[in-house]
Design an enzyme around this catalytic site. Structure first.
Site, PDB file in Angstrom:
ATOM      1  N   LYS A  44       0.848  -1.213   0.000  1.00 58.90           N
ATOM      2  CA  LYS A  44       0.000   0.000   0.000  1.00 58.90           C
ATOM      3  C   LYS A  44       0.877   1.256   0.000  1.00 58.90           C
ATOM      4  O   LYS A  44       2.090   1.188   0.293  1.00 58.90           O
ATOM      5  CB  LYS A  44      -0.888  -0.013   1.241  1.00 58.90           C
ATOM      6  CG  LYS A  44      -0.091   0.111   2.551  1.00 58.90           C
ATOM      7  CD  LYS A  44      -0.977  -0.102   3.775  1.00 58.90           C
ATOM      8  CE  LYS A  44      -0.171   0.015   5.055  1.00 58.90           C
ATOM      9  NZ  LYS A  44      -0.954  -0.360   6.244  1.00 58.90           N
ATOM     10  N   ARG A 142     -10.257   0.323  15.101  1.00 60.19           N
ATOM     11  CA  ARG A 142     -10.034   1.105  13.887  1.00 60.19           C
ATOM     12  C   ARG A 142     -10.962   0.544  12.824  1.00 60.19           C
ATOM     13  O   ARG A 142     -12.161   0.544  13.004  1.00 60.19           O
ATOM     14  CB  ARG A 142      -8.534   1.042  13.509  1.00 60.19           C
ATOM     15  CG  ARG A 142      -8.075   2.167  12.633  1.00 60.19           C
ATOM     16  CD  ARG A 142      -6.586   2.104  12.311  1.00 60.19           C
ATOM     17  NE  ARG A 142      -6.232   0.982  11.436  1.00 60.19           N
ATOM     18  CZ  ARG A 142      -5.003   0.756  10.962  1.00 60.19           C
ATOM     19  NH1 ARG A 142      -4.009   1.566  11.279  1.00 60.19           N
ATOM     20  NH2 ARG A 142      -4.756  -0.270  10.168  1.00 60.19           N
ATOM     21  N   HIS A 174      -5.961  -6.905  13.050  1.00 57.68           N
ATOM     22  CA  HIS A 174      -4.718  -6.114  13.078  1.00 57.68           C
ATOM     23  C   HIS A 174      -4.399  -5.763  14.528  1.00 57.68           C
ATOM     24  O   HIS A 174      -5.294  -5.400  15.294  1.00 57.68           O
ATOM     25  CB  HIS A 174      -4.943  -4.847  12.238  1.00 57.68           C
ATOM     26  CG  HIS A 174      -3.699  -4.129  11.813  1.00 57.68           C
ATOM     27  ND1 HIS A 174      -2.590  -4.753  11.285  1.00 57.68           N
ATOM     28  CD2 HIS A 174      -3.395  -2.802  11.827  1.00 57.68           C
ATOM     29  CE1 HIS A 174      -1.676  -3.836  10.986  1.00 57.68           C
ATOM     30  NE2 HIS A 174      -2.128  -2.648  11.312  1.00 57.68           N
ATOM     31  N   ARG A 230       1.452 -10.665   7.371  1.00 62.96           N
ATOM     32  CA  ARG A 230       1.081  -9.534   6.515  1.00 62.96           C
ATOM     33  C   ARG A 230       2.022  -8.352   6.766  1.00 62.96           C
ATOM     34  O   ARG A 230       1.583  -7.267   7.117  1.00 62.96           O
ATOM     35  CB  ARG A 230      -0.354  -9.159   6.903  1.00 62.96           C
ATOM     36  CG  ARG A 230      -1.272  -8.754   5.799  1.00 62.96           C
ATOM     37  CD  ARG A 230      -2.700  -8.594   6.313  1.00 62.96           C
ATOM     38  NE  ARG A 230      -2.799  -7.780   7.493  1.00 62.96           N
ATOM     39  CZ  ARG A 230      -3.393  -8.135   8.637  1.00 62.96           C
ATOM     40  NH1 ARG A 230      -3.990  -9.304   8.753  1.00 62.96           N
ATOM     41  NH2 ARG A 230      -3.410  -7.327   9.676  1.00 62.96           N
ATOM     42  N   TYR A 276      15.740  30.572   5.514  1.00 63.45           N
ATOM     43  CA  TYR A 276      14.669  31.461   5.995  1.00 63.45           C
ATOM     44  C   TYR A 276      14.764  31.753   7.485  1.00 63.45           C
ATOM     45  O   TYR A 276      14.955  30.838   8.299  1.00 63.45           O
ATOM     46  CB  TYR A 276      13.296  30.836   5.727  1.00 63.45           C
ATOM     47  CG  TYR A 276      12.894  30.828   4.267  1.00 63.45           C
ATOM     48  CD1 TYR A 276      12.972  31.973   3.482  1.00 63.45           C
ATOM     49  CD2 TYR A 276      12.414  29.668   3.682  1.00 63.45           C
ATOM     50  CE1 TYR A 276      12.574  31.951   2.150  1.00 63.45           C
ATOM     51  CE2 TYR A 276      12.017  29.637   2.352  1.00 63.45           C
ATOM     52  CZ  TYR A 276      12.104  30.788   1.587  1.00 63.45           C
ATOM     53  OH  TYR A 276      11.715  30.757   0.274  1.00 63.45           O
ATOM     54  N   CYS A 323      13.409  24.119   3.259  1.00 65.58           N
ATOM     55  CA  CYS A 323      12.484  24.875   2.415  1.00 65.58           C
ATOM     56  C   CYS A 323      11.714  23.900   1.520  1.00 65.58           C
ATOM     57  O   CYS A 323      11.885  22.698   1.627  1.00 65.58           O
ATOM     58  CB  CYS A 323      13.251  25.885   1.572  1.00 65.58           C
ATOM     59  SG  CYS A 323      14.447  26.847   2.522  1.00 65.58           S
ATOM     60  N   MET A 324      10.903  24.430   0.623  1.00 70.21           N
ATOM     61  CA  MET A 324      10.109  23.541  -0.218  1.00 70.21           C
ATOM     62  C   MET A 324      10.988  22.682  -1.140  1.00 70.21           C
ATOM     63  O   MET A 324      10.712  21.493  -1.340  1.00 70.21           O
ATOM     64  CB  MET A 324       9.102  24.330  -1.053  1.00 70.21           C
ATOM     65  CG  MET A 324       8.170  23.413  -1.825  1.00 70.21           C
ATOM     66  SD  MET A 324       6.962  24.233  -2.858  1.00 70.21           S
ATOM     67  CE  MET A 324       5.907  25.011  -1.674  1.00 70.21           C
ATOM     68  N   ASP A 325      12.034  23.290  -1.678  1.00 70.61           N
ATOM     69  CA  ASP A 325      12.837  22.601  -2.694  1.00 70.61           C
ATOM     70  C   ASP A 325      14.291  22.399  -2.303  1.00 70.61           C
ATOM     71  O   ASP A 325      15.049  21.817  -3.076  1.00 70.61           O
ATOM     72  CB  ASP A 325      12.836  23.420  -3.993  1.00 70.61           C
ATOM     73  CG  ASP A 325      11.452  23.864  -4.359  1.00 70.61           C
ATOM     74  OD1 ASP A 325      10.597  22.980  -4.557  1.00 70.61           O
ATOM     75  OD2 ASP A 325      11.207  25.082  -4.417  1.00 70.61           O
TER      76      ASP A 325
END
Ligand SMILES: *Cc1c(COP(=O)(O)O)cnc(C)c1O
Length: 385
Positions: A44, A142, A174, A230, A276, A323-325
């Site tokens: 998954k 769950r 589970h 599993r 930043y 940062c983002m990148d």
């Protein structure tokens, strides 16, 4: 080597390298713990970030008998790739098209009466017998039929099996605390599960598989293996119980390496604020290295001034904000050039950081570190395909 990787990627500045032989090896380790039980490799979440189809193929090559996914589309993607191994899909919301699952020969995990009724309706529409596995909630609270909902689910399954609409192929549950094998719930859930298995047998279901063990239970509670285990995380070589032992303690090999190539380096004076908000300030004249991956790639921003990296065989810590990148590393006087490789995490065999190290500094689990790597990162596969 670097040039080779770069040309493969059309110059992508950061990437994941996935060791398929490690995945196959890890399945062998899990099989030894499982004894006579079969191994379902859980793939998954894009195989915990490793890439669904190549990882599934590697797991099957390593000896896995089944594949497990959360969402139906993941199961359909496996079939579209030509994978014919048995597949179980176990997390669905109202509106899902079970007809596709039935036509693709996918086992459907059902935790609720609404769902088994919907599967039965789809089976009547398609004119084929659907394969379902009942999911009993033995204490995780769950997804799964809990308390009085369980006998209602069994009853509904009986109704739909009487005329051949459905076949109940399995029952599963589970664990809540599999990483703490002596926790009292581990024993209690096994007893509840044994009751649920008995309920299925009394209802006349001809079960093919009874299963409850995730990675941690597979490795540490072998008596819970039943017909199948599993595991997910351990397939990818990460320890599901880092407080008990790391990957090597369980003979697992981490399959994912994340790396990037430095874009620019610069000498800066003491007292220079970095990235930043200048949350990191240099203490002396030093070299800063800009590394082109960030939170859009799955590098947690929580790793600001904490995340470990390996550059030129030496470990450093991120300087200032992720940062983002991109992020920055202060490497002191180490001679680093644009293009040099920066490893964020890998197998750890080279003394470099692991996904578990990243989990610890960002207060999460290694599952999240690998599963949140983004699709912007190309995945390069090593080992037998
Ligand atoms: C994710 C998942 C697994 C695998 O768990 P790991 O801890 O990664 O081994 C097994 N079963 C179910 C129902 C799951 O959701």
């Amino acid at each position: 080597m670097r040039d080779q990787v770069q040309s493969l990627l059309g110059g992508a500045p950061a990437r994941l390298v996935i060791d398929l032989d490690a995945i196959a090896h890890n399945i062998g380790v899990l099989q030894r713990h499982a004894g006579d039980a079969m191994v379902m490799a859980v793939v998954k979440g894009d195989a915990y970030g490793h890439g669904l189809v190549p990882s599934a193929r590697a797991a099957l090559r390593g000896g896995a008998h089944w594949l497990g996914v959360a969402q139906l589309q993941e199961a359909l993607d496996l079939r579209a790739a030509g994978i014919t191994a048995p597949v179980l899909s176990w997390l669905h919301a109202p509106g899902v098209d079970f007809g596709k699952a039935i036509e693709a020969g996918i086992d459907i995990g059902v935790p609720a009466v609404w769902e088994i009724d919907a599967v039965a309706a789809a089976a009547r529409r398609t004119g084929r017998t659907a394969r379902v596995q009942l999911k009993v909630d033995t204490g995780l609270a769950r997804n799964g039929a809990f308390g009085p909902d369980w006998p209602l689910l069994v009853e509904a399954a009986q109704r739909h099996t009487a005329d051949g609409t459905l076949k109940v192929t399995g029952v599963f549950t589970h664990f809540a605390f599999a990483d703490l094998p002596h926790h009292p719930t581990v024993q209690a859930q096994q007893l509840r599960f044994a009751d649920a298995v008995r309920d299925c047998e009394r209802a006349g279901f001809d079960l093919e598989v009874r299963h409850m063990s995730n990675s941690a239970a597979t490795l540490m509670t072998p008596q819970a293996a039943w017909d199948m285990v599993r595991p997910g995380l351990a397939v990818y070589g990460l320890s599901p119980a880092p407080d008990i032992g790391g990957s090597s303690r369980f003979d697992l090999i981490p399959a994912m390496t994340m790396s990037a190539n430095a874009t620019v380096t610069k000498r800066v004076p003491p007292g220079q604020g970095v990235s930043y908000c200048h949350t990191y300030v240099t203490s002396r004249e030093t070299t800063l290295v800009d590394v082109p991956c960030g939170y859009a790639d799955g590098v947690p921003r929580a790793a600001s001034s904490k995340g470990p990296v390996l550059i030129g065989g030496k470990r450093f810590t991120i300087a200032g904000r992720v940062c983002m990148d991109q992020f920055v590393v202060d490497v002191g006087d180490l001679p680093v050039q644009a293009g040099d490789e920066v490893v964020l995490f890998g197998s750890g065999a080279d003394g470099g950081p692991t996904a578990q190290d990243w989990a610890e500094v960002t207060d999460t689990i290694s599952y999240e570190i690998v599963a949140r790597t983004s699709s912007r990162l190309p995945r390069i596969y090593r080992g037998e395909q």
